[in-house]
Enzyme design. Structure first.
Site, mmCIF file in Angstrom:
data_model
loop_
_atom_site.group_PDB
_atom_site.id
_atom_site.type_symbol
_atom_site.label_atom_id
_atom_site.label_comp_id
_atom_site.label_asym_id
_atom_site.label_seq_id
_atom_site.Cartn_x
_atom_site.Cartn_y
_atom_site.Cartn_z
ATOM 1 N N LEU A 158 39.654 44.264 41.318
ATOM 2 C CA LEU A 158 40.997 45.987 41.903
ATOM 3 C C LEU A 158 39.636 46.976 42.372
ATOM 4 O O LEU A 158 38.453 47.427 41.999
ATOM 5 C CB LEU A 158 42.029 45.919 42.110
ATOM 6 C CG LEU A 158 42.570 45.315 42.624
ATOM 7 C CD1 LEU A 158 44.628 45.816 42.767
ATOM 8 C CD2 LEU A 158 43.091 45.332 44.096
ATOM 9 N N CYS A 159 40.914 48.173 40.870
ATOM 10 C CA CYS A 159 40.353 48.934 40.252
ATOM 11 C C CYS A 159 38.266 48.160 39.755
ATOM 12 O O CYS A 159 37.486 49.507 40.065
ATOM 13 C CB CYS A 159 40.344 50.108 38.998
ATOM 14 S SG CYS A 159 41.759 50.018 40.008
ATOM 15 N N CYS A 160 37.891 47.769 38.688
ATOM 16 C CA CYS A 160 37.109 47.351 38.449
ATOM 17 C C CYS A 160 35.494 46.860 39.916
ATOM 18 O O CYS A 160 34.644 47.583 40.051
ATOM 19 C CB CYS A 160 36.664 46.077 37.230
ATOM 20 S SG CYS A 160 37.951 46.492 36.295
#
Length: 217
Positions: A158-160
């Site tokens: 997701l964020c990475c």
């Protein structure tokens, strides 16, 4: 339970079909042009009392700490992100998707004590998967002379991954640390690593990055 650190060599073998030798030759790691990104290592994901606790995230703390130590010892830039919305801030589609929002005033929004930023280190508050969305991250990196990003943190897929992809399209070289990123399970972790290795980032192990920094001091 998935063991992130001992699985790193196995994952690198799985990623081998997606790697291209010429990329390692053309994109060599240069510590002086790099910054370490520590993405969302917050109590929300790392505190066993949180409903969003990720056991695998606890396993990467040691590797992230070693990378932090190497960067700090060499006076290289470290940038933390912290996902947190202000009290009345609209979470947008993420709120509808997850029905769960991390708010600024929530104690679980803080970065874990083991990785606590130093007073002079940059902490970017973000409200979307990408650390570039509605933040000054690109300008901060340019001002620091950074052209390469070393990505660590949660969650891998997701964020990475989103931050790594956005860094790539902004012409940063991305080094994605496979044993200093974590997510819910191995399936999601590996599927993300395969996509990144093919199109956006060079997969690396934390010990490689630490060794490169020590060699070039």
């Amino acid at each position: 339970m998935l063991d992130v650190t001992s699985s790193a060599d196995k994952w690198m073998e799985i990623l081998r079909p997606y790697l291209r030798d010429f990329r390692r030759e053309r994109i060599s790691f240069d510590p002086k042009k790099s910054a370490l990104m520590v993405i969302d290592m917050q109590r929300f994901f790392l505190d066993p009392r949180s409903h969003a606790y990720l056991p695998t995230a606890s396993q990467i703390i040691k590797n992230v700490r070693e990378l932090l130590h190497a960067y700090r010892e060499s006076s290289l830039p470290v940038i933390f992100t912290r996902h947190a919305l202000l009290q009345n801030e609209d979470p947008g589609v993420m709120g509808r998707w997850w029905r769960d929002v991390i708010r600024e005033e929530d104690a679980m929004s803080s970065i874990v004590e083991e990785l606590k930023p130093l007073p002079d280190e940059i902490v970017i508050r973000k409200t979307r998967y990408s650390a570039f969305a509605d933040t000054d991250l690109k300008q901060i990196l340019r001002n620091l002379g950074v052209t390469q990003l070393v990505v660590t943190g949660v969650m891998t897929h997701l964020c990475c991954e989103t931050t790594a992809r956005e860094a790539f399209v902004r012409d940063f070289d991305v080094f994605f640390v496979i044993d200093a990123t974590a997510t819910k399970n191995e399936d999601l972790h590996l599927s993300s690593l395969k996509t990144l290795a093919d199109g956006f980032a060079i997969p690396v192990k934390s010990e490689e990055v630490v060794a490169w920094i020590k060699q070039r001091k």
